[in-house]
Design a protein around this motif. Sequence first.
Motif, PDB file in Angstrom:
ATOM      1  N   TYR A  24     -32.772  29.904 -13.568  1.00  0.00           N
ATOM      2  CA  TYR A  24     -33.888  29.353 -14.137  1.00  0.00           C
ATOM      3  C   TYR A  24     -34.520  28.069 -13.306  1.00  0.00           C
ATOM      4  CZ  TYR A  24     -37.653  26.852 -16.770  1.00  0.00           C
ATOM      5  OH  TYR A  24     -38.689  26.253 -17.367  1.00  0.00           O
ATOM      6  N   TRP A  25     -33.571  27.402 -12.811  1.00  0.00           N
ATOM      7  CA  TRP A  25     -33.661  26.079 -11.988  1.00  0.00           C
ATOM      8  C   TRP A  25     -34.292  26.688 -10.425  1.00  0.00           C
ATOM      9  CZ3 TRP A  25     -31.598  25.081  -7.072  1.00  0.00           C
ATOM     10  CH2 TRP A  25     -31.977  23.849  -6.581  1.00  0.00           C
TER      11      TRP A  25
ATOM     12  N   VAL B 104     -35.994  23.476 -22.134  1.00  0.00           N
ATOM     13  CA  VAL B 104     -37.322  23.630 -20.985  1.00  0.00           C
ATOM     14  C   VAL B 104     -38.080  22.400 -21.551  1.00  0.00           C
ATOM     15  CG1 VAL B 104     -39.338  24.786 -20.551  1.00  0.00           C
ATOM     16  CG2 VAL B 104     -37.096  25.946 -20.541  1.00  0.00           C
TER      17      VAL B 104
ATOM     18  N   TYR C  16     -29.564  21.615 -15.511  1.00  0.00           N
ATOM     19  CA  TYR C  16     -30.066  22.978 -15.759  1.00  0.00           C
ATOM     20  C   TYR C  16     -28.590  23.893 -16.187  1.00  0.00           C
ATOM     21  CZ  TYR C  16     -34.951  22.225 -15.110  1.00  0.00           C
ATOM     22  OH  TYR C  16     -36.056  21.597 -15.255  1.00  0.00           O
TER      23      TYR C  16
ATOM     24  N   THR D  31     -36.632  18.866 -20.237  1.00  0.00           N
ATOM     25  CA  THR D  31     -36.806  18.826 -18.645  1.00  0.00           C
ATOM     26  C   THR D  31     -38.210  18.589 -18.352  1.00  0.00           C
ATOM     27  OG1 THR D  31     -36.557  21.386 -18.534  1.00  0.00           O
ATOM     28  CG2 THR D  31     -34.391  20.052 -18.236  1.00  0.00           C
ATOM     29  N   GLU D  32     -39.113  19.576 -19.053  1.00  0.00           N
ATOM     30  CA  GLU D  32     -40.340  19.399 -18.419  1.00  0.00           C
ATOM     31  C   GLU D  32     -41.092  17.948 -18.969  1.00  0.00           C
ATOM     32  OE1 GLU D  32     -42.726  21.217 -16.657  1.00  0.00           O
ATOM     33  OE2 GLU D  32     -41.380  22.644 -16.576  1.00  0.00           O
TER      34      GLU D  32
ATOM     35  N   PHE E 114     -37.732  32.094 -17.608  1.00  0.00           N
ATOM     36  CA  PHE E 114     -36.818  32.328 -18.847  1.00  0.00           C
ATOM     37  C   PHE E 114     -36.685  33.902 -18.980  1.00  0.00           C
ATOM     38  CE2 PHE E 114     -36.630  33.902 -23.169  1.00  0.00           C
ATOM     39  CZ  PHE E 114     -35.436  33.168 -23.600  1.00  0.00           C
TER      40      PHE E 114
ATOM     41  N   GLY F 166     -37.370  25.351 -12.552  1.00  0.00           N
ATOM     42  CA  GLY F 166     -36.740  24.311 -12.660  1.00  0.00           C
ATOM     43  C   GLY F 166     -36.992  23.086 -11.584  1.00  0.00           C
TER      44      GLY F 166
ATOM     45  N   ALA G  56     -40.028  20.934 -12.094  1.00  0.00           N
ATOM     46  CA  ALA G  56     -40.144  20.733 -13.743  1.00  0.00           C
ATOM     47  C   ALA G  56     -41.244  19.564 -13.676  1.00  0.00           C
ATOM     48  CB  ALA G  56     -38.924  20.413 -14.210  1.00  0.00           C
TER      49      ALA G  56
ATOM     50  N   VAL H 146     -42.857  29.311 -16.408  1.00  0.00           N
ATOM     51  CA  VAL H 146     -41.643  29.069 -17.125  1.00  0.00           C
ATOM     52  C   VAL H 146     -41.117  30.468 -17.911  1.00  0.00           C
ATOM     53  CG1 VAL H 146     -41.131  28.026 -19.368  1.00  0.00           C
ATOM     54  CG2 VAL H 146     -42.144  26.629 -17.380  1.00  0.00           C
TER      55      VAL H 146
END
Length: 161
Positions: free
Chosen positions: A130-131, A69, A83, A72-73, A14, A135, A138, A10
């Motif tokens: 990020y995805w 984040v 995302y 989504t997590e 980021f 992501g 996730a 993560v």
Amino acid sequence: MALIGRLLVVAFGFLMACFVAGIIVVVAVLYPEISDFGGQIDQSAVNVVLGFGFIFISGFALLPALIVVLITEAFFIRSVLAYAVGGAIVGAACYLGLVPFDPDMMQFHGIVRRHMEIMTGAGIVAGLVYWLIAGRTAGAWREPSRPLPPPPPLPSQSPRP
């Protein structure tokens, strides 16, 4: 152990998303000025500006991106659209955080539409980056590990234990 590995993924996702968003913001904001130079640009100055763009984006985007984040997590959200929308919201929130707000009139003063579009677009691209990095998996750290397959059967002539 899976949680520590996930935190590292993560954090890396980021940082890479902020790096890409910083590049987009710096290039988009400086493009009109760069096009007037006629191609004579000092590369070390561009590197410094990109570095400051990265620091600027990562500093302002940390809290809103952390909220996205965590959501989504927590809910195993792995959709690329989620995302992209989350990145757009984070980008817009970062820009609106810099614009003065008049609480008496309940409106922002000094919004430059082009800058708002640049920040929102950079947020969308950052969400996609990020995805790609973190992501797509996730919530994977909460899934139980797969059971081991049973051992193969013993040969028919072997003694039983």
